[in-house]
Design a protein around this motif. Structure first.
Motif, PDB file in Angstrom:
ATOM      1  N   ILE A   1      18.453 -66.668  -7.221  1.00 37.03           N
ATOM      2  CA  ILE A   1      17.122 -66.472  -6.847  1.00 37.03           C
ATOM      3  C   ILE A   1      17.459 -66.132  -5.153  1.00 37.03           C
ATOM      4  CG2 ILE A   1      15.695 -67.868  -6.247  1.00 37.03           C
ATOM      5  CD1 ILE A   1      15.381 -67.054  -9.312  1.00 37.03           C
TER       6      ILE A   1
ATOM      7  N   ASP B   1      36.831 -68.108  -0.617  1.00 35.40           N
ATOM      8  CA  ASP B   1      37.035 -69.751   0.246  1.00 35.40           C
ATOM      9  C   ASP B   1      38.127 -69.666   0.957  1.00 35.40           C
ATOM     10  OD1 ASP B   1      34.903 -71.282  -0.509  1.00 35.40           O
ATOM     11  OD2 ASP B   1      35.795 -72.135  -2.241  1.00 35.40           O
TER      12      ASP B   1
ATOM     13  N   GLY C   1      26.993 -72.881   3.892  1.00 28.35           N
ATOM     14  CA  GLY C   1      27.875 -74.560   3.667  1.00 28.35           C
ATOM     15  C   GLY C   1      28.122 -74.808   2.078  1.00 28.35           C
ATOM     16  N   VAL C   2      28.281 -76.058   2.048  1.00 26.45           N
ATOM     17  CA  VAL C   2      28.177 -76.347   0.345  1.00 26.45           C
ATOM     18  C   VAL C   2      27.244 -76.318  -0.079  1.00 26.45           C
ATOM     19  CG1 VAL C   2      29.209 -78.528  -0.714  1.00 26.45           C
ATOM     20  CG2 VAL C   2      30.543 -77.337   1.612  1.00 26.45           C
ATOM     21  N   GLY C   3      27.422 -75.769  -1.137  1.00 28.48           N
ATOM     22  CA  GLY C   3      26.504 -75.794  -2.742  1.00 28.48           C
ATOM     23  C   GLY C   3      25.671 -74.898  -2.176  1.00 28.48           C
ATOM     24  N   LEU C   4      25.889 -73.442  -1.640  1.00 22.90           N
ATOM     25  CA  LEU C   4      24.676 -72.866  -0.896  1.00 22.90           C
ATOM     26  C   LEU C   4      24.553 -71.608  -2.264  1.00 22.90           C
ATOM     27  CD1 LEU C   4      24.037 -73.315   2.645  1.00 22.90           C
ATOM     28  CD2 LEU C   4      22.863 -74.250   0.754  1.00 22.90           C
ATOM     29  N   GLY C   5      25.466 -71.514  -2.772  1.00 23.53           N
ATOM     30  CA  GLY C   5      25.644 -70.173  -3.288  1.00 23.53           C
ATOM     31  C   GLY C   5      26.416 -69.225  -3.131  1.00 23.53           C
ATOM     32  N   LYS C   6      27.869 -69.652  -2.315  1.00 21.87           N
ATOM     33  CA  LYS C   6      28.876 -68.498  -2.686  1.00 21.87           C
ATOM     34  C   LYS C   6      29.212 -67.234  -3.262  1.00 21.87           C
ATOM     35  CE  LYS C   6      31.084 -71.242   0.499  1.00 21.87           C
ATOM     36  NZ  LYS C   6      30.058 -72.396   1.028  1.00 21.87           N
ATOM     37  N   THR C   7      30.012 -68.447  -3.953  1.00 21.58           N
ATOM     38  CA  THR C   7      30.760 -68.359  -5.407  1.00 21.58           C
ATOM     39  C   THR C   7      29.456 -67.864  -6.409  1.00 21.58           C
ATOM     40  OG1 THR C   7      32.069 -69.967  -5.194  1.00 21.58           O
ATOM     41  CG2 THR C   7      32.445 -69.287  -7.132  1.00 21.58           C
TER      42      THR C   7
ATOM     43  N   ASN D   1      18.794 -66.174   1.620  1.00 20.76           N
ATOM     44  CA  ASN D   1      19.763 -65.231   1.692  1.00 20.76           C
ATOM     45  C   ASN D   1      19.662 -64.067   1.152  1.00 20.76           C
ATOM     46  OD1 ASN D   1      18.767 -64.837  -0.333  1.00 20.76           O
ATOM     47  ND2 ASN D   1      19.753 -67.077  -2.262  1.00 20.76           N
TER      48      ASN D   1
ATOM     49  N   ASN E   1      20.142 -64.187 -12.438  1.00 16.77           N
ATOM     50  CA  ASN E   1      19.396 -66.122 -11.907  1.00 16.77           C
ATOM     51  C   ASN E   1      20.096 -66.178 -10.907  1.00 16.77           C
ATOM     52  OD1 ASN E   1      22.537 -65.788 -12.189  1.00 16.77           O
ATOM     53  ND2 ASN E   1      21.978 -67.213 -14.607  1.00 16.77           N
TER      54      ASN E   1
ATOM     55  N   VAL F   1      21.875 -76.585  -3.434  1.00 16.25           N
ATOM     56  CA  VAL F   1      21.255 -76.074  -3.969  1.00 16.25           C
ATOM     57  C   VAL F   1      21.714 -76.607  -5.461  1.00 16.25           C
ATOM     58  CG1 VAL F   1      20.591 -74.364  -5.998  1.00 16.25           C
ATOM     59  CG2 VAL F   1      20.673 -73.867  -3.368  1.00 16.25           C
TER      60      VAL F   1
ATOM     61  N   TYR G   1      27.634 -66.321 -13.647  1.00 18.37           N
ATOM     62  CA  TYR G   1      26.721 -65.835 -11.632  1.00 18.37           C
ATOM     63  C   TYR G   1      26.271 -64.665 -11.899  1.00 18.37           C
ATOM     64  CZ  TYR G   1      28.665 -70.824 -11.010  1.00 18.37           C
ATOM     65  OH  TYR G   1      28.935 -72.089 -10.869  1.00 18.37           O
TER      66      TYR G   1
ATOM     67  N   GLU H   1      20.168 -78.892  -8.722  1.00 19.51           N
ATOM     68  CA  GLU H   1      20.771 -78.386  -9.727  1.00 19.51           C
ATOM     69  C   GLU H   1      21.269 -79.962 -10.951  1.00 19.51           C
ATOM     70  OE1 GLU H   1      22.134 -73.934 -10.053  1.00 19.51           O
ATOM     71  OE2 GLU H   1      23.480 -75.646 -10.104  1.00 19.51           O
TER      72      GLU H   1
HETATM   73  N1  LIG Z   1      20.138 -68.855  -4.648  1.00 15.34           N
HETATM   74  C1  LIG Z   1      20.606 -69.626  -6.011  1.00 15.34           C
HETATM   75  N2  LIG Z   1      20.054 -69.236  -7.016  1.00 15.34           N
HETATM   76  C2  LIG Z   1      20.185 -69.648  -8.353  1.00 15.34           C
HETATM   77  N3  LIG Z   1      21.007 -70.777  -8.404  1.00 15.34           N
HETATM   78  C3  LIG Z   1      22.075 -70.594  -6.669  1.00 15.34           C
HETATM   79  C4  LIG Z   1      21.531 -70.242  -5.810  1.00 15.34           C
HETATM   80  N4  LIG Z   1      22.019 -70.667  -5.211  1.00 15.34           N
HETATM   81  C5  LIG Z   1      23.598 -71.870  -5.598  1.00 15.34           C
HETATM   82  N5  LIG Z   1      22.654 -71.693  -6.902  1.00 15.34           N
HETATM   83  C6  LIG Z   1      23.613 -72.691  -7.907  1.00 15.34           C
HETATM   84  O1  LIG Z   1      24.047 -73.914  -6.691  1.00 15.34           O
HETATM   85  C7  LIG Z   1      25.796 -73.910  -8.127  1.00 15.34           C
HETATM   86  C8  LIG Z   1      26.329 -74.280  -6.322  1.00 15.34           C
HETATM   87  O2  LIG Z   1      26.180 -72.763  -6.364  1.00 15.34           O
HETATM   88  P1  LIG Z   1      27.946 -71.883  -5.349  1.00 15.34           P
HETATM   89  O3  LIG Z   1      28.869 -72.614  -6.269  1.00 15.34           O
HETATM   90  O4  LIG Z   1      28.066 -71.167  -6.048  1.00 15.34           O
HETATM   91  O5  LIG Z   1      28.179 -72.884  -3.696  1.00 15.34           O
HETATM   92  P2  LIG Z   1      29.116 -72.599  -2.982  1.00 15.34           P
HETATM   93  O6  LIG Z   1      28.254 -72.105  -1.579  1.00 15.34           O
HETATM   94  O7  LIG Z   1      30.250 -72.123  -3.137  1.00 15.34           O
HETATM   95  O8  LIG Z   1      29.806 -73.533  -3.012  1.00 15.34           O
HETATM   96  P3  LIG Z   1      30.930 -74.240  -2.247  1.00 15.34           P
HETATM   97  O9  LIG Z   1      30.966 -74.670  -0.864  1.00 15.34           O
HETATM   98  O10 LIG Z   1      30.997 -75.740  -2.740  1.00 15.34           O
HETATM   99  O11 LIG Z   1      32.234 -73.771  -2.782  1.00 15.34           O
HETATM  100  C9  LIG Z   1      25.722 -73.219  -8.636  1.00 15.34           C
HETATM  101  O12 LIG Z   1      25.523 -73.818  -9.843  1.00 15.34           O
HETATM  102  C10 LIG Z   1      24.573 -72.348  -8.128  1.00 15.34           C
HETATM  103  O13 LIG Z   1      24.141 -71.414  -9.631  1.00 15.34           O
END
Ligand SMILES: Nc1ncnc2c1ncn2[C@@H]1O[C@H](COP(=O)(O)OP(=O)(O)OP(=O)(O)O)[C@@H](O)[C@H]1O
Length: 498
Positions: free
Chosen positions: A171, A266, A203-209, A176, A169, A363, A165, A367
């Motif tokens: 985007i 979280d 929200g879920v899976g939007l790239g926070k982590t 964001n 990479n 996202v 991470y 993936e």
């Molecule tokens: N802007 C971005 N560019 C590239 N990859 C992204 C981007 N946003 C999210 N991803 C990818 O999408 C996947 C989910 O992202 P991540 O786990 O960070 O989401 P999250 O918001 O923390 O989810 P959760 O709410 O489930 O904790 C990861 O594999 C991450 O690398």
């Protein structure tokens, strides 16, 4: 010649010192006390469970190297961990399990701990109450290695930064931009920008982590001496509960007070957990005052974090709160292309476009679809083509279509206001059309996962600020105009059943 445990440890320290930074050496090795050398096993005493985990996570290689040099290929290292009993007594305490060397070996089936222990040295956690006062000759009382393994599994393995991470990479898009650039600023100057704490929500899976770990990875790469700690709020809570159980809250706090960059993922998980919040509040204050950086994520904005104490929430406002939205079409395209490049996948452009169009939820899902396509292609020994993509996405698209979509919203709102639907996308600024358009945008924001940019695009190519303005206008009118409010309520019923 018989070796003395102190000399062995001093020699080990020499090797370690030559291999790590001075600050790290002082923090992590000076507090260690050698306890015993028996059958080529050196026992060292560490101040806390966290300390042990940190050593295992970050310094296991250099420890192995030093033991190898001092004790040869059969040499081993064991830890004794001081258990704070909450009183001044430091009698060796018999903990419940086998004391024989054999039983204390990590078992091959001990999971991640066994993997850690592989090689010339096996290191395993051993709790020895009051070990400092234990007579050197008496063998320390050892804790069940399986139990130790569980501790390692739960507390250690899950807590590392994922080095894949990165900012490179991650985007960038309208969805964001603020969060990403604030994250980059924090990564370049941790603790010294006004973004402290930095709170990222979405929200879920939007790239926070991904984003907050990119911050951690960047800092670790540029200033390796900084103590970066990534921890989920769930793990933080569990560690805290465990520290209460074994009477080592002070160790817990001390450990966190050593951190330079604390990344807590979280935070919503701490809702309703008052004692954990209280502990976090103190850690937060201490770190913040000391100019240390705090980064947090949440699945919702701070104002919606019910169950979190006000004094904690007010701390969050000291810095910057930035949200992550669903990525728009162009960003989704870029994410897929980036992923393809990263993983060496080749997919025809029209398939990429089809995926970006069809999977507009989050996202992670995007993936997931990509991975399943690649898997199918290699299983069936067939190139990925549009047909295969359509087949793979059948269930997802059906789900998307079953949702309230933009077309449905536009049609329903236009009908309600007795206007042709095309007018919602036209240039006209006639008052009744503008109102209907604004209401439709408001529902699009409320009921779909489209980004602001994408909503604007579907309303005749308007930009995202027009959408924000529309949503705000409708919200204001709902508050101030009774008849408008009942129109919106009537319309909302039409979408609720969908
Ligand atoms: N802007 C971005 N560019 C590239 N990859 C992204 C981007 N946003 C999210 N991803 C990818 O999408 C996947 C989910 O992202 P991540 O786990 O960070 O989401 P999250 O918001 O923390 O989810 P959760 O709410 O489930 O904790 C990861 O594999 C991450 O690398």
């Amino acid at each position: 010649m018989l070796k003395d445990f102190r000399t062995v440890w001093v020699n080990c320290l020499r090797v370690i010192k030559a291999n790590i930074g001075e600050q790290s050496f002082r923090t992590w090795f000076e507090p260690i006390v050698p306890v015993q050398l028996h059958n080529n096993v050196l026992i060292i005493q560490v101040p806390s469970q966290f300390f042990y985990e940190w050593l295992e996570e970050h310094y296991v290689d250099v420890l192995k190297k030093s033991i190898f040099q001092e004790l040869g290929p059969d040499g081993r290292l064991e830890y004794s961990i001081v258990v704070d009993q909450g009183n001044a007594q430091s009698q060796p305490r018999t903990l419940n399990l086998p004391t024989s060397r054999k039983a204390a070996q990590p078992a091959p089936s001990a999971g991640p701990a066994a993997a850690l222990a592989a090689g010339p040295m096996s290191s395993s956690a051993r709790h020895v109450a009051g070990a400092a006062a234990a007579p050197a000759a008496a063998p320390p009382t050892l804790r069940n290695p399986f139990e130790a393994s569980k501790v390692v599994d739960r507390n250690y393995v899950n807590s590392q930064l994922n080095t894949t991470y990165t900012f490179e990479n991650y985007i960038e898009g309208d969805c964001n931009r603020l969060a990403r650039s604030a994250g980059l600023a924090v990564a370049n100057k941790p603790g010294t920008t006004s973004f402290n704490p930095l709170m990222v929500y979405g929200g879920v899976g939007l790239g926070k982590t991904h984003l907050v770990q990119a911050i951690g990875n960047h800092i670790k790469a540029t200033t390796p001496d900084k103590f970066v700690l990534y921890v989920s709020a769930e793990k933080f809570t569990n560690q805290f509960i465990e520290s209460v159980r074994i009477n080592s809250v002070q160790d817990f706090a001390n450990f966190y007070l050593l951190v330079d960059i604390l990344i807590l993922d979280d935070v919503q998980f701490m809702s309703g957990k008052d004692k954990t919040q209280e502990m976090f509040f103190h850690i937060f204050n201490h770190l913040h005052q000391a100019g240390k950086q705090i980064v947090m994520t949440s699945d919702r904005p701070p104002r919606d974090l019910n169950g979190l104490e006000d004094r904690l929430l007010s701390r969050f406002k000291w810095g910057l709160t930035a949200d992550l939205q669903s990525p728009d079409f162009e960003t989704r395209m870029a994410i897929i292309q980036n992923k393809m490049q990263q993983d060496g996948i080749d997919i025809p452009p029209q398939v990429v476009e089809y995926l970006a169009h069809s999977v507009n939820t989050n996202v992670r899902e995007l993936e997931g679809v990509l991975i399943s396509l690649v898997a199918q292609s290699s299983l069936n020994r067939r190139e990925i083509d549009l047909e295969m993509a359509k087949q793979a996405l059948r269930h997802i698209i059906e789900e998307v279509e079953a949702e309230v979509n933009l077309d449905f919203i536009q049609k329903t709102v236009a009908e309600y206001f007795s206007l042709p639907v095309e007018l919602l996308k036209a240039k006209t600024r006639k008052k009744e059309v503008v109102t209907a358009r604004q209401v439709a945008m408001y529902f699009a924001k409320e009921h779909t996962t489209h980004s602001l940019k994408s909503i604007g695009h579907h309303f005749g190519g308007r930009d995202h600020s027009t959408v924000i303005h529309s949503v705000q206008t409708v919200s204001d009118l709902i508050d101030s105009d009774k008849s408008f409010r009942s129109s919106v309520q009537e319309l909302r019923k039409k979408f609720a059943g969908k």
